[in-house]
Design a protein around this motif. Sequence first.
Motif, PDB file in Angstrom:
ATOM      1  N   GLU A   9       0.810  -1.224   0.000  1.00 38.39           N
ATOM      2  CA  GLU A   9       0.000   0.000   0.000  1.00 38.39           C
ATOM      3  C   GLU A   9       0.838   1.268   0.000  1.00 38.39           C
ATOM      4  N   PHE A  10       2.160   1.142   0.212  1.00 37.50           N
ATOM      5  CA  PHE A  10       3.028   2.321   0.244  1.00 37.50           C
ATOM      6  C   PHE A  10       3.877   2.466  -1.028  1.00 37.50           C
ATOM      7  N   THR A  11       3.692   1.581  -1.985  1.00 35.07           N
ATOM      8  CA  THR A  11       4.482   1.635  -3.217  1.00 35.07           C
ATOM      9  C   THR A  11       4.320   2.977  -3.931  1.00 35.07           C
ATOM     10  N   ALA A  12       3.073   3.436  -4.071  1.00 35.10           N
ATOM     11  CA  ALA A  12       2.814   4.700  -4.768  1.00 35.10           C
ATOM     12  C   ALA A  12       3.415   5.877  -4.003  1.00 35.10           C
ATOM     13  N   ILE A  13       3.428   5.792  -2.686  1.00 30.00           N
ATOM     14  CA  ILE A  13       3.991   6.870  -1.866  1.00 30.00           C
ATOM     15  C   ILE A  13       5.509   6.916  -2.047  1.00 30.00           C
ATOM     16  N   ARG A  14       6.156   5.755  -2.053  1.00 26.18           N
ATOM     17  CA  ARG A  14       7.605   5.730  -2.292  1.00 26.18           C
ATOM     18  C   ARG A  14       7.932   6.314  -3.662  1.00 26.18           C
ATOM     19  N   GLN A  15       7.094   6.016  -4.647  1.00 25.42           N
ATOM     20  CA  GLN A  15       7.311   6.551  -5.987  1.00 25.42           C
ATOM     21  C   GLN A  15       7.174   8.072  -5.996  1.00 25.42           C
ATOM     22  N   SER A  16       6.169   8.586  -5.300  1.00 19.27           N
ATOM     23  CA  SER A  16       5.978  10.044  -5.228  1.00 19.27           C
ATOM     24  C   SER A  16       7.174  10.718  -4.560  1.00 19.27           C
ATOM     25  N   LEU A  17       7.666  10.121  -3.482  1.00 19.08           N
ATOM     26  CA  LEU A  17       8.813  10.690  -2.772  1.00 19.08           C
ATOM     27  C   LEU A  17      10.066  10.635  -3.635  1.00 19.08           C
ATOM     28  N   ARG A  18      10.249   9.548  -4.379  1.00 23.94           N
ATOM     29  CA  ARG A  18      11.403   9.417  -5.267  1.00 23.94           C
ATOM     30  C   ARG A  18      11.399  10.508  -6.333  1.00 23.94           C
ATOM     31  N   GLN A  19      10.204  10.877  -6.785  1.00 25.19           N
ATOM     32  CA  GLN A  19      10.067  11.895  -7.829  1.00 25.19           C
ATOM     33  C   GLN A  19       9.994  13.312  -7.276  1.00 25.19           C
ATOM     34  N   GLY A  20      10.084  13.444  -5.944  1.00 22.62           N
ATOM     35  CA  GLY A  20      10.010  14.767  -5.331  1.00 22.62           C
ATOM     36  C   GLY A  20       8.606  15.334  -5.266  1.00 22.62           C
ATOM     37  N   LYS A  21       7.597  14.485  -5.453  1.00 22.38           N
ATOM     38  CA  LYS A  21       6.199  14.932  -5.394  1.00 22.38           C
ATOM     39  C   LYS A  21       5.697  14.779  -3.954  1.00 22.38           C
ATOM     40  N   ASN A  22       6.226  15.639  -3.109  1.00 29.09           N
ATOM     41  CA  ASN A  22       5.982  15.492  -1.671  1.00 29.09           C
ATOM     42  C   ASN A  22       4.537  15.765  -1.284  1.00 29.09           C
ATOM     43  N   ASN A  23       3.927  16.786  -1.864  1.00 32.88           N
ATOM     44  CA  ASN A  23       2.527  17.079  -1.539  1.00 32.88           C
ATOM     45  C   ASN A  23       1.599  15.975  -2.031  1.00 32.88           C
ATOM     46  N   GLU A  24       1.961  15.371  -3.155  1.00 39.67           N
ATOM     47  CA  GLU A  24       1.187  14.225  -3.635  1.00 39.67           C
ATOM     48  C   GLU A  24       1.285  13.069  -2.646  1.00 39.67           C
ATOM     49  N   ALA A  25       2.491  12.872  -2.090  1.00 42.35           N
ATOM     50  CA  ALA A  25       2.670  11.823  -1.084  1.00 42.35           C
ATOM     51  C   ALA A  25       1.823  12.108   0.153  1.00 42.35           C
ATOM     52  N   LEU A  26       1.763  13.373   0.576  1.00 36.28           N
ATOM     53  CA  LEU A  26       0.929  13.730   1.727  1.00 36.28           C
ATOM     54  C   LEU A  26      -0.544  13.447   1.458  1.00 36.28           C
ATOM     55  N   ALA A  27      -0.988  13.752   0.254  1.00 36.99           N
ATOM     56  CA  ALA A  27      -2.383  13.490  -0.103  1.00 36.99           C
ATOM     57  C   ALA A  27      -2.675  11.992  -0.051  1.00 36.99           C
ATOM     58  N   GLN A  28      -1.748  11.196  -0.543  1.00 32.60           N
ATOM     59  CA  GLN A  28      -1.925   9.743  -0.518  1.00 32.60           C
ATOM     60  C   GLN A  28      -1.928   9.219   0.915  1.00 32.60           C
ATOM     61  N   LEU A  29      -1.039   9.755   1.744  1.00 35.23           N
ATOM     62  CA  LEU A  29      -0.948   9.306   3.137  1.00 35.23           C
ATOM     63  C   LEU A  29      -2.200   9.663   3.931  1.00 35.23           C
ATOM     64  N   SER A  30      -2.828  10.771   3.582  1.00 33.23           N
ATOM     65  CA  SER A  30      -4.031  11.199   4.316  1.00 33.23           C
ATOM     66  C   SER A  30      -5.186  10.221   4.146  1.00 33.23           C
ATOM     67  N   GLN A  31      -5.103   9.376   3.139  1.00 33.82           N
ATOM     68  CA  GLN A  31      -6.183   8.425   2.871  1.00 33.82           C
ATOM     69  C   GLN A  31      -5.903   7.033   3.438  1.00 33.82           C
ATOM     70  N   LEU A  32      -4.750   6.878   4.098  1.00 32.14           N
ATOM     71  CA  LEU A  32      -4.391   5.582   4.663  1.00 32.14           C
ATOM     72  C   LEU A  32      -4.686   5.535   6.160  1.00 32.14           C
ATOM     73  N   PRO A  33      -4.913   4.340   6.692  1.00 32.52           N
ATOM     74  CA  PRO A  33      -5.154   4.209   8.137  1.00 32.52           C
ATOM     75  C   PRO A  33      -3.949   4.696   8.933  1.00 32.52           C
ATOM     76  N   SER A  34      -4.203   5.225  10.098  1.00 31.32           N
ATOM     77  CA  SER A  34      -3.121   5.691  10.962  1.00 31.32           C
ATOM     78  C   SER A  34      -2.442   4.498  11.625  1.00 31.32           C
ATOM     79  N   ASN A  35      -1.181   4.259  11.281  1.00 34.30           N
ATOM     80  CA  ASN A  35      -0.400   3.201  11.919  1.00 34.30           C
ATOM     81  C   ASN A  35       1.061   3.624  11.940  1.00 34.30           C
ATOM     82  N   LEU A  36       1.937   2.748  12.404  1.00 34.98           N
ATOM     83  CA  LEU A  36       3.338   3.117  12.591  1.00 34.98           C
ATOM     84  C   LEU A  36       4.025   3.417  11.260  1.00 34.98           C
TER      85      LEU A  36
END
Length: 378
Positions: free
Chosen positions: A203-230
């Motif tokens: 579930e974090f593959t797309a987030i790693r891809q966003s971070l690799r590409q420097g799309k940090n705000n996109e990563a934040l948007a993706q993270l906001s839709q995931l359950p809160s865990n460690l």
Amino acid sequence: MMHKTETIFDILNQKSQKAILTQLAAVKEWDLDLVNEQGQSPLHVAVMKNQRAVVACLLGKGYSPSQRDQTQLSPFIAAAANGFDGVFELILSFSPDLKQVNRFGGTALHPSAEKGFISVVQKALAAGVPADEKNRLSWTPLLEAVILGNEGFLYRDMVLELVQASANPQVTDDYGLDSIAYAKQLNHTTIEQLLRHPLLEDEFTAIRQSLRQGKNNEALAQLSQLPSNLETTYYLGRTYEQLGDEESATYYYEKGFETSAEFAYYLANLAKKQGDHAKAQSYFEQGIQSKDTTFYLYHYSNYLREVGKHEEAIQVMDRLLEKNPERVDYMFHKANSLRSIAQHQAAYAVMEEAHRIQPNNSLYTEHMAQSKRLLEKM
């Protein structure tokens, strides 16, 4: 032209980047051969202070990012080794020698992979720094990440970055062991699985891809839709750190630290970046109390050497050598600290022991010879 080394270095020693830039703007001619007593150029000094605007000014004046000081360290590799990703990215625009190595034979990837500076690793890989180069300990960046890392979220991501960028997990060191063998030896089962199956998605593959590409705000948007865990907490901290929002990064890392000791390392590195050495030391010491004692002891020793606390670093290395008396890399670091405090006979003896264990590695005989020369001068 300024011929007195102290003049321009006095300007650079000021704390205020604004004051430095103001005075540098008044310099009419630039001596590009200027170095201090350590053989460092003004660019070396600016990089070590992580002052991006000053670094940009000096690069623009013609100072070389590949020039070495007396320890064979260049501004390019210094930026990588300290995790200064913004400065590192800037230097990449000035055509550094991507294959350059430090005195240990490590490229820019070796120290950054070892220490978990993932943003630097991503930029270095994208720029073309060789992924499978061996240093003088016969380790590739991937071997360094596996042997000197842990099974936390950061080093899982580090292994993925390296392997997905073509680093070969089957490259062996002088002991004939590859990254998979070391992961198995360390009982790092998750790392071993990643080395064997690096293309598996979660579930974090797309987030790693966003971070690799420097799309940090996109990563934040993706993270906001995931359950809160460690793991979500880790990626939130990492994303805000990559954005330069250290206050928010600290908040999430501290939140994670309430549950897991692995976050002590993220907090220690963030404190180092902020120049808060007391806080960094505290986080390292808290990490040492966890089950990950060896990992924290090793990286704490790195930190102590960086800030010039060599006596304390030696004590930490002795604790590590008690656990594993055959580790020549521990011996090498201990000998360097001993040499830094002029204990040349002791440094010689440590390198002599390393040479006994690995008689075909010229690194140890070279350092024995260096300690012998220093003894003769005393």
